[in-house]
Design a protein around this motif. Sequence first.
Motif, short mmCIF file in Angstrom:
data_model
loop_
_atom_site.label_atom_id
_atom_site.label_comp_id
_atom_site.label_asym_id
_atom_site.label_seq_id
_atom_site.Cartn_x
_atom_site.Cartn_y
_atom_site.Cartn_z
N THR A 9 18.11 -32.35 45.95
CA THR A 9 18.05 -33.47 45.02
C THR A 9 18.55 -32.99 43.66
O THR A 9 18.68 -31.77 43.42
N VAL A 10 18.79 -33.90 42.76
CA VAL A 10 19.22 -33.54 41.41
C VAL A 10 18.16 -32.66 40.75
O VAL A 10 18.47 -31.65 40.13
N GLU A 11 16.90 -33.02 40.90
CA GLU A 11 15.83 -32.21 40.30
C GLU A 11 15.77 -30.82 40.93
O GLU A 11 15.58 -29.83 40.23
N VAL A 16 16.89 -24.91 40.51
CA VAL A 16 17.65 -23.74 40.96
C VAL A 16 18.53 -23.21 39.83
O VAL A 16 18.61 -22.00 39.61
N ALA A 17 19.20 -24.09 39.10
CA ALA A 17 20.06 -23.65 37.99
C ALA A 17 19.24 -22.97 36.90
O ALA A 17 19.65 -21.93 36.37
N SER A 18 18.09 -23.51 36.58
CA SER A 18 17.24 -22.90 35.56
C SER A 18 16.71 -21.55 36.03
O SER A 18 16.66 -20.59 35.27
N TRP A 19 16.33 -21.47 37.30
CA TRP A 19 15.86 -20.21 37.86
C TRP A 19 16.97 -19.16 37.82
O TRP A 19 16.74 -18.01 37.43
N THR A 53 19.87 -30.70 28.56
CA THR A 53 21.11 -30.54 29.31
C THR A 53 20.87 -30.97 30.75
O THR A 53 19.74 -31.02 31.21
N PRO A 54 21.92 -31.29 31.48
CA PRO A 54 21.74 -31.80 32.84
C PRO A 54 21.05 -30.80 33.77
O PRO A 54 20.52 -31.18 34.79
N TYR A 55 21.07 -29.52 33.43
CA TYR A 55 20.52 -28.51 34.34
C TYR A 55 19.16 -27.98 33.90
O TYR A 55 18.55 -27.22 34.62
N ALA A 56 18.70 -28.35 32.74
CA ALA A 56 17.42 -27.84 32.25
C ALA A 56 16.26 -28.36 33.10
O ALA A 56 16.24 -29.51 33.47
N SER A 57 15.35 -27.49 33.42
CA SER A 57 14.16 -27.89 34.18
C SER A 57 12.93 -27.23 33.57
O SER A 57 12.81 -26.02 33.57
N PRO A 58 12.01 -28.02 33.07
CA PRO A 58 10.79 -27.45 32.49
C PRO A 58 9.89 -26.80 33.53
O PRO A 58 8.99 -26.08 33.18
N GLN A 59 10.16 -27.02 34.81
CA GLN A 59 9.32 -26.44 35.85
C GLN A 59 9.53 -24.95 36.00
O GLN A 59 8.69 -24.25 36.55
#
Length: 63
Positions: A9-11, A16-19, A53-59
């Motif tokens: 999914t997008v999320e 994965v990108a943030s990791w 940004t489109p790839y940022a994930s606070p998780q």
Amino acid sequence: MTLSPQTLTVEDRRIVASWAADCAEHVLGIFDDAAPDDTRGRDAIRFTLKPGTPYASPQVRPR
């Protein structure tokens, strides 16, 4: 069109990108030592982890 069961999914892609960017930060010093004038690695990490940004994930890791 049939989606593969491995489709993210997008999320999931954001996570994965943030990791991956977080992992890259741990070895960035090695890259900087080898190519001190090349800012591409640092710029890519900064973009990926920047909130909004489109790839940022606070998780993965709060910034």
